[in-house]
Design a protein around this motif. Structure first.
Motif, PDB file in Angstrom:
ATOM      1  N   ASP A  68       0.820  -1.208   0.000  1.00 31.46           N
ATOM      2  CA  ASP A  68       0.000   0.000   0.000  1.00 31.46           C
ATOM      3  C   ASP A  68       0.856   1.261   0.000  1.00 31.46           C
ATOM      4  O   ASP A  68       0.580   2.212  -0.726  1.00 31.46           O
ATOM      5  N   ASN A  69       1.898   1.271   0.822  1.00 27.27           N
ATOM      6  CA  ASN A  69       2.746   2.463   0.905  1.00 27.27           C
ATOM      7  C   ASN A  69       3.593   2.656  -0.343  1.00 27.27           C
ATOM      8  O   ASN A  69       3.784   3.780  -0.800  1.00 27.27           O
ATOM      9  N   ILE A  70       4.085   1.576  -0.911  1.00 26.23           N
ATOM     10  CA  ILE A  70       4.880   1.694  -2.136  1.00 26.23           C
ATOM     11  C   ILE A  70       3.986   2.067  -3.314  1.00 26.23           C
ATOM     12  O   ILE A  70       4.376   2.856  -4.173  1.00 26.23           O
ATOM     13  N   ALA A  71       2.778   1.522  -3.350  1.00 29.47           N
ATOM     14  CA  ALA A  71       1.838   1.859  -4.420  1.00 29.47           C
ATOM     15  C   ALA A  71       1.451   3.332  -4.375  1.00 29.47           C
ATOM     16  O   ALA A  71       1.144   3.933  -5.410  1.00 29.47           O
ATOM     17  N   TYR A  72       1.466   3.911  -3.190  1.00 28.57           N
ATOM     18  CA  TYR A  72       1.176   5.340  -3.077  1.00 28.57           C
ATOM     19  C   TYR A  72       2.269   6.160  -3.771  1.00 28.57           C
ATOM     20  O   TYR A  72       1.982   7.153  -4.430  1.00 28.57           O
ATOM     21  N   LEU A  73       3.521   5.731  -3.636  1.00 35.52           N
ATOM     22  CA  LEU A  73       4.630   6.447  -4.267  1.00 35.52           C
ATOM     23  C   LEU A  73       4.783   6.109  -5.746  1.00 35.52           C
ATOM     24  O   LEU A  73       5.180   6.948  -6.538  1.00 35.52           O
ATOM     25  N   TYR A  74       4.500   4.861  -6.112  1.00 33.92           N
ATOM     26  CA  TYR A  74       4.673   4.391  -7.483  1.00 33.92           C
ATOM     27  C   TYR A  74       3.370   3.756  -7.975  1.00 33.92           C
ATOM     28  O   TYR A  74       3.275   2.538  -8.109  1.00 33.92           O
ATOM     29  N   PRO A  75       2.359   4.564  -8.261  1.00 37.10           N
ATOM     30  CA  PRO A  75       1.059   4.003  -8.632  1.00 37.10           C
ATOM     31  C   PRO A  75       1.069   3.273  -9.973  1.00 37.10           C
ATOM     32  O   PRO A  75       0.191   2.464 -10.248  1.00 37.10           O
ATOM     33  N   GLU A  76       2.055   3.525 -10.804  1.00 37.38           N
ATOM     34  CA  GLU A  76       2.117   2.882 -12.114  1.00 37.38           C
ATOM     35  C   GLU A  76       2.738   1.483 -12.063  1.00 37.38           C
ATOM     36  O   GLU A  76       2.746   0.775 -13.062  1.00 37.38           O
ATOM     37  N   SER A  77       3.241   1.073 -10.916  1.00 40.31           N
ATOM     38  CA  SER A  77       3.898  -0.232 -10.779  1.00 40.31           C
ATOM     39  C   SER A  77       2.885  -1.354 -10.593  1.00 40.31           C
ATOM     40  O   SER A  77       1.782  -1.140 -10.111  1.00 40.31           O
ATOM     41  N   LEU A  78       3.308  -2.558 -10.971  1.00 42.16           N
ATOM     42  CA  LEU A  78       2.530  -3.767 -10.701  1.00 42.16           C
ATOM     43  C   LEU A  78       3.103  -4.442  -9.471  1.00 42.16           C
ATOM     44  O   LEU A  78       4.316  -4.399  -9.246  1.00 42.16           O
ATOM     45  N   ALA A 101      10.152 -18.487  -7.913  1.00 43.98           N
ATOM     46  CA  ALA A 101      10.591 -18.162  -9.272  1.00 43.98           C
ATOM     47  C   ALA A 101       9.530 -18.540 -10.299  1.00 43.98           C
ATOM     48  O   ALA A 101       9.234 -17.760 -11.213  1.00 43.98           O
ATOM     49  N   SER A 102       8.941 -19.720 -10.149  1.00 41.61           N
ATOM     50  CA  SER A 102       7.913 -20.126 -11.110  1.00 41.61           C
ATOM     51  C   SER A 102       6.670 -19.239 -10.996  1.00 41.61           C
ATOM     52  O   SER A 102       6.022 -18.933 -12.000  1.00 41.61           O
ATOM     53  N   GLU A 103       6.347 -18.785  -9.771  1.00 41.31           N
ATOM     54  CA  GLU A 103       5.224 -17.865  -9.610  1.00 41.31           C
ATOM     55  C   GLU A 103       5.511 -16.523 -10.282  1.00 41.31           C
ATOM     56  O   GLU A 103       4.640 -15.957 -10.951  1.00 41.31           O
ATOM     57  N   VAL A 104       6.740 -16.025 -10.146  1.00 45.15           N
ATOM     58  CA  VAL A 104       7.117 -14.752 -10.768  1.00 45.15           C
ATOM     59  C   VAL A 104       7.061 -14.872 -12.289  1.00 45.15           C
ATOM     60  O   VAL A 104       6.517 -13.996 -12.973  1.00 45.15           O
ATOM     61  N   VAL A 105       7.614 -15.952 -12.840  1.00 45.76           N
ATOM     62  CA  VAL A 105       7.613 -16.144 -14.293  1.00 45.76           C
ATOM     63  C   VAL A 105       6.179 -16.230 -14.816  1.00 45.76           C
ATOM     64  O   VAL A 105       5.837 -15.611 -15.838  1.00 45.76           O
ATOM     65  N   TYR A 107       3.496 -14.951 -13.453  1.00 50.50           N
ATOM     66  CA  TYR A 107       2.884 -13.626 -13.318  1.00 50.50           C
ATOM     67  C   TYR A 107       3.344 -12.706 -14.444  1.00 50.50           C
ATOM     68  O   TYR A 107       2.539 -11.968 -15.020  1.00 50.50           O
ATOM     69  N   ILE A 108       4.628 -12.743 -14.748  1.00 54.91           N
ATOM     70  CA  ILE A 108       5.156 -11.900 -15.836  1.00 54.91           C
ATOM     71  C   ILE A 108       4.506 -12.288 -17.156  1.00 54.91           C
ATOM     72  O   ILE A 108       4.108 -11.422 -17.940  1.00 54.91           O
ATOM     73  N   LYS A 109       4.390 -13.583 -17.431  1.00 55.73           N
ATOM     74  CA  LYS A 109       3.795 -14.025 -18.696  1.00 55.73           C
ATOM     75  C   LYS A 109       2.324 -13.630 -18.799  1.00 55.73           C
ATOM     76  O   LYS A 109       1.833 -13.343 -19.880  1.00 55.73           O
TER      77      LYS A 109
END
Length: 180
Positions: A68-78, A101-105, A107-109
């Motif tokens: 929540d706090n990081i999204a406030y500073l960087y709203p364009e991020s996923l 790692a498999s979850e990150v891959v 999610y990216i795809k």
């Protein structure tokens, strides 16, 4: 006048300049140089994906306040609040790293198609920081996109009193309590 703090956190940034306050030109010049130094680096193109990983016996909701706090500073991020290891934090670190790692891959795809990934950052708490470290070799294909690794209270060097009967008893109790 101000929104509720639980909905929109208020972030204060303070810059102290030790200069002669009688010469306003020097102070203004110093502030401009500081502003250029600390301004956001917008030279990358694409999506900034921030992966958050919880600690021992945690779940994906444990990292919600960070998000929540990081999204406030960087709203364009996923954001990806990892849930791959929620039921497996008592297992082997290498297996947890491979699952992350498999979850990150995956999610990216799904969410960042093609070559739209601009940056990949990781934030981990406690055991989550160690899991992220073991995950990184599995993400070799994204090494040029890596931007940040931040760990909070992570035991990168292990824990000092690993043969303590008190800690062993506490860990045994936590495992039994969790399975009940």
């Amino acid at each position: 006048m101000f929104p509720k703090a639980d909905v929109h956190p208020i972030i204060f940034e303070e810059i102290c300049v030790k200069e002669d306050i009688n010469d306003p030109e020097k102070v203004e010049d110093k502030l401009l140089r500081l502003e250029r130094t600390y301004s956001r680096d917008d030279k990358y193109k694409g999506v900034h994906l921030i992966v958050l990983c919880h600690g021992f016996q945690g779940n994906s909701w444990d990292m919600r306040r960070f998000k929540d706090n990081i999204a406030y500073l960087y709203p364009e991020s996923l954001f990806l609040c990892s849930s791959a290891n929620e039921d497996f934090t008592e297992g082997h670190i290498e297996e947890m790293g491979a699952r992350l790692a498999s979850e990150v891959v995956a999610y990216i795809k799904e969410w960042v198609p093609g070559k739209n990934l601009g940056r990949l950052s990781f934030i981990g708490h406690s055991l989550g920081g160690v899991i992220i470290r073991t995950c990184l070799p599995h993400l070799e294909e994204y090494k040029d996109k890596m931007h940040l690794l931040m760990t909070c209270s992570s035991p990168h060097l292990g824990y000092m009193y690993h043969s303590s009967k008190l800690i062993d008893a506490g860990m045994w109790f936590l495992k039994k309590w969790r399975k009940s």
